[in-house]
Design a protein around this motif. Structure first.
Motif: not given
Length: 424
Positions: A356-377
């Motif tokens: 997962v793009n770290p920039r996309s993961a940070r955006r999701a956290q900042q917007s409150g969509t999730t309290d986890q940071r997505a990394d690797v699947e």
């Protein structure tokens, strides 16, 4: 469009999968056989028809929001006309292809949270589409091959097989993680050129119109071009196809540049985080990326060379400014004829890593969509392909995904599937 209508159209001149055509023609490849000799007669005159039906069953047994099953399918009709045989036009051919897709996506219905779908055949709506409509010309003793017309952004480049059911391991994967890269069965106007540089070296290039409106169901049978073109996608690929220790291999490196319209994945128009400001994203007028592919036969049985082991590995790097998935890794194997009594069967094993793009993961956290940071699947698929006849293959499979969506606290997803391919 009803399927009876589609079949009627295809009898007048339609299409199929981009694989078994005139190169290794045999009426045994088709469930309906030789049409009392008519199919062979047409082939000898330069006309080849093929109708293909693919369905994919999938049942979620672990992870996601629910345990349930779904069904998706695709009916295709294909016609290829050898214009040299028909009219004496040296090295010329014409091809037309239609598809009709239906069904549901298990990934959506069970909300499994995986980054890519468990059924590769699902996508771009339940609709009949014009997939291919192109003129092909071989030049310079067939060292150059040119295609011009309506083409999907797939097939000419990143030619990975679609025997796996999970989308991660099927077809033109760069198109699944890159905005404005529209893969099969969506088509747009374009051209592709394959040039043989030496005995085992090729240069493949392609350029495609970028028009997001072609993905609309209303444009499925539009033979023209609607308004809405935003740019072009250009792809260049260098391919080496050697014999190593007498065994065939294929090694490719490709780059792409897309001049469509893109929204930044993280920054707004003022250069601030979108997840904090909620403002409109920064605009980009291009995106780029690259990929590498390797596939090598490493073993063939002495008694039956068709039986053997082939290894593969793929890598894709997308544009981190615009893509939610930044990198994809594949590795795996195909075991052809795993048992002497079943020489036409095949086992496929594939392991993936989707970053997962770290920039996309940070955006999701900042917007409150999730309290986890997505990394690797980490997706994994194993299938056993049973070739019941030359025209009918079934592939039961199991898919296991660790860290679905890149979240390491989410329960792993386990999907059981069945993929069936019939050629008529």
């Amino acid at each position: 469009m009803p399927r009876t209508t589609l079949l009627g159209l295809s009898l007048l001149g339609a299409c199929a999968l981009p694989c078994a055509h005139a190169q290794s023609y045999s009426p045994d490849q088709f469930l309906l056989g030789d049409w009392s000799g008519e199919r062979t007669r047409l082939h000898e005159q330069g006309v080849d028809f093929q109708f293909t039906y693919v369905n994919e069953l999938a049942y979620n047994t672990q992870g996601g929001d629910s345990h349930k099953g779904t069904y998706s399918d695709q009916l295709m009709a294909d016609a290829r006309f050898d214009l040299q045989r028909l009219f004496g036009w040296q090295g010329a051919a014409f091809r037309i292809t239609f598809s009709n897709r239906n069904g549901q996506s298990l990934t959506q219905e069970a909300n499994t949270g995986t980054l890519l779908a468990a059924q590769e055949i699902y996508g771009y709506g339940s609709v009949t589409r014009l997939v291919q409509l192109y003129y092909q010309q071989a030049l310079l003793d067939e060292r150059l091959l040119l295609k011009v017309g309506r083409l999907p952004m797939s097939g000419e480049v990143f030619p990975f097989s679609c025997t796996f059911q999970n989308l991660t391991f099927c077809g033109t994967v760069p198109g699944y993680i890159t905005p404005n890269w529209f893969t099969w069965p969506v088509s747009q106007w374009g051209a592709a050129l394959q040039a043989q540089l030496a005995d085992d070296w090729w240069l493949n290039t392609a350029i495609y119109q970028v028009n997001p409106r072609f993905t609309e169901n209303s444009q499925g049978l539009n033979f023209g071009s609607p308004s809405g073109t935003t740019g072009h996608l250009a792809v260049g690929e260098l391919a080496w196809k050697p014999l190593l220790a007498g065994l065939p291999g294929s090694y490719r490196v490709g780059v792409w540049r897309n001049t469509g319209d893109f929204d930044d994945i993280y920054q707004d128009v003022d250069g601030q985080p979108i997840g904090l400001t909620g403002n409109a994203p920064e605009h980009h007028d291009q995106a780029h990326g690259w990929y590498a592919m390797a596939q090598q036969r490493v073993y063939s049985a002495a008694a039956d060379p068709a039986r053997g082991l082939t290894l593969f590995a793929n890598f894709i790097q997308s544009d981190r400014d615009v893509s939610a998935i930044e990198r994809v890794w594949h590795l795996g194997a195909f075991i052809s004829g795993p048992f002497a009594a079943r020489p036409q069967d095949e086992i496929g094993v594939a392991l993936g890593r989707l970053e997962v793009n770290p920039r996309s993961a940070r955006r999701a956290q900042q917007s409150g969509t999730t309290d986890q940071r997505a990394d690797v699947e980490y997706p994994l698929e194993v299938y056993y392909g049973v070739r019941l006849t030359p025209a009918l293959t079934v592939r039961p499979n199991v898919q296991y995904t660790r860290n679905p969506g890149g979240f390491d606290h989410d329960r792993s997803v386990v999907v059981w599937g069945l993929k069936t391919e019939v050629s008529f």
